[in-house]
Design a protein around this motif. Structure first.
Motif, PDB file in Angstrom:
ATOM      1  N   PRO A 143     -11.878   9.053   4.673  1.00  0.00           N
ATOM      2  CA  PRO A 143     -10.891   8.862   3.604  1.00  0.00           C
ATOM      3  C   PRO A 143     -10.962   7.490   2.948  1.00  0.00           C
ATOM      4  O   PRO A 143     -10.632   7.341   1.786  1.00  0.00           O
ATOM      5  N   ASP A 144     -11.409   6.484   3.690  1.00  0.00           N
ATOM      6  CA  ASP A 144     -11.515   5.141   3.125  1.00  0.00           C
ATOM      7  C   ASP A 144     -12.908   4.595   3.423  1.00  0.00           C
ATOM      8  O   ASP A 144     -13.147   4.036   4.489  1.00  0.00           O
ATOM      9  N   PRO A 145     -13.863   4.769   2.470  1.00  0.00           N
ATOM     10  CA  PRO A 145     -15.233   4.338   2.737  1.00  0.00           C
ATOM     11  C   PRO A 145     -15.387   2.825   2.866  1.00  0.00           C
ATOM     12  O   PRO A 145     -16.434   2.348   3.276  1.00  0.00           O
ATOM     13  N   THR A 146     -14.360   2.047   2.529  1.00  0.00           N
ATOM     14  CA  THR A 146     -14.443   0.596   2.677  1.00  0.00           C
ATOM     15  C   THR A 146     -13.722   0.113   3.932  1.00  0.00           C
ATOM     16  O   THR A 146     -13.532  -1.081   4.112  1.00  0.00           O
ATOM     17  N   ASP A 147     -13.337   1.051   4.795  1.00  0.00           N
ATOM     18  CA  ASP A 147     -12.675   0.711   6.052  1.00  0.00           C
ATOM     19  C   ASP A 147     -13.604  -0.161   6.906  1.00  0.00           C
ATOM     20  O   ASP A 147     -14.757   0.189   7.159  1.00  0.00           O
ATOM     21  N   ARG A 148     -13.110  -1.304   7.338  1.00  0.00           N
ATOM     22  CA  ARG A 148     -13.928  -2.269   8.074  1.00  0.00           C
ATOM     23  C   ARG A 148     -14.508  -1.669   9.362  1.00  0.00           C
ATOM     24  O   ARG A 148     -15.681  -1.889   9.685  1.00  0.00           O
ATOM     25  N   SER A 149     -13.724  -0.896  10.092  1.00  0.00           N
ATOM     26  CA  SER A 149     -14.231  -0.323  11.347  1.00  0.00           C
ATOM     27  C   SER A 149     -15.358   0.681  11.075  1.00  0.00           C
ATOM     28  O   SER A 149     -16.321   0.766  11.844  1.00  0.00           O
ATOM     29  N   LEU A 150     -15.261   1.425   9.986  1.00  0.00           N
ATOM     30  CA  LEU A 150     -16.331   2.352   9.623  1.00  0.00           C
ATOM     31  C   LEU A 150     -17.608   1.588   9.284  1.00  0.00           C
ATOM     32  O   LEU A 150     -18.695   1.917   9.763  1.00  0.00           O
ATOM     33  N   LEU A 151     -17.484   0.546   8.478  1.00  0.00           N
ATOM     34  CA  LEU A 151     -18.654  -0.241   8.092  1.00  0.00           C
ATOM     35  C   LEU A 151     -19.287  -0.925   9.297  1.00  0.00           C
ATOM     36  O   LEU A 151     -20.519  -1.003   9.405  1.00  0.00           O
TER      37      LEU A 151
END
Length: 123
Positions: free
Chosen positions: A104-112
């Motif tokens: 849902p949030d491609p700029t989420d720090r944990s995802l990156l």
């Protein structure tokens, strides 16, 4: 069923001897909405009716969930032809499809950070 590369339809020097549109019987529009990232998976149901060797090869590639793009690459067919073949298999109940899922949030720090960690492990 012959393996990919066997038989009279492939020549080592010339490549595929039949045009891709003949594989899909000239059809260019799949009956099922598929994107390159859509996941397809075999249901275990045997397809009814006569399907070509490319259908059988595609079905064999879909034992585990796989993207449409991966199937096209393995079959060495254009994506639109692959989508038509896969939609035939969906229509007869041999495949199931799932749209791609996105964070849902491609700029989420944990995802990156997770992506970066995965890339570092690959190196």
């Amino acid at each position: 069923m012959t393996a990919a590369g066997d038989g009279p339809w492939l020549d080592a020097a010339a490549g595929r001897l039949i045009r891709p549109y003949t594989v899909s019987n000239g059809r260019t529009r799949p009956s099922t909405v598929l994107t390159l990232l859509s996941a397809v998976r075999a249901t275990g149901t045997a397809p009814l009716g006569h399907l070509g060797p490319e259908h059988a090869q595609a079905l064999g590639l879909c034992r585990l969930p796989v993207s449409v793009a991966e199937v096209a690459a393995h079959l060495k067919l254009p994506a639109v032809v692959t989508k038509v073949l896969l939609s035939d298999l969906v229509d007869c109940g041999a495949l199931t499809t799932k749209p791609p899922s996105f964070h849902p949030d491609p700029t989420d720090r944990s995802l990156l950070e997770a992506v970066l960690d995965g890339l570092r492990r690959q190196l």
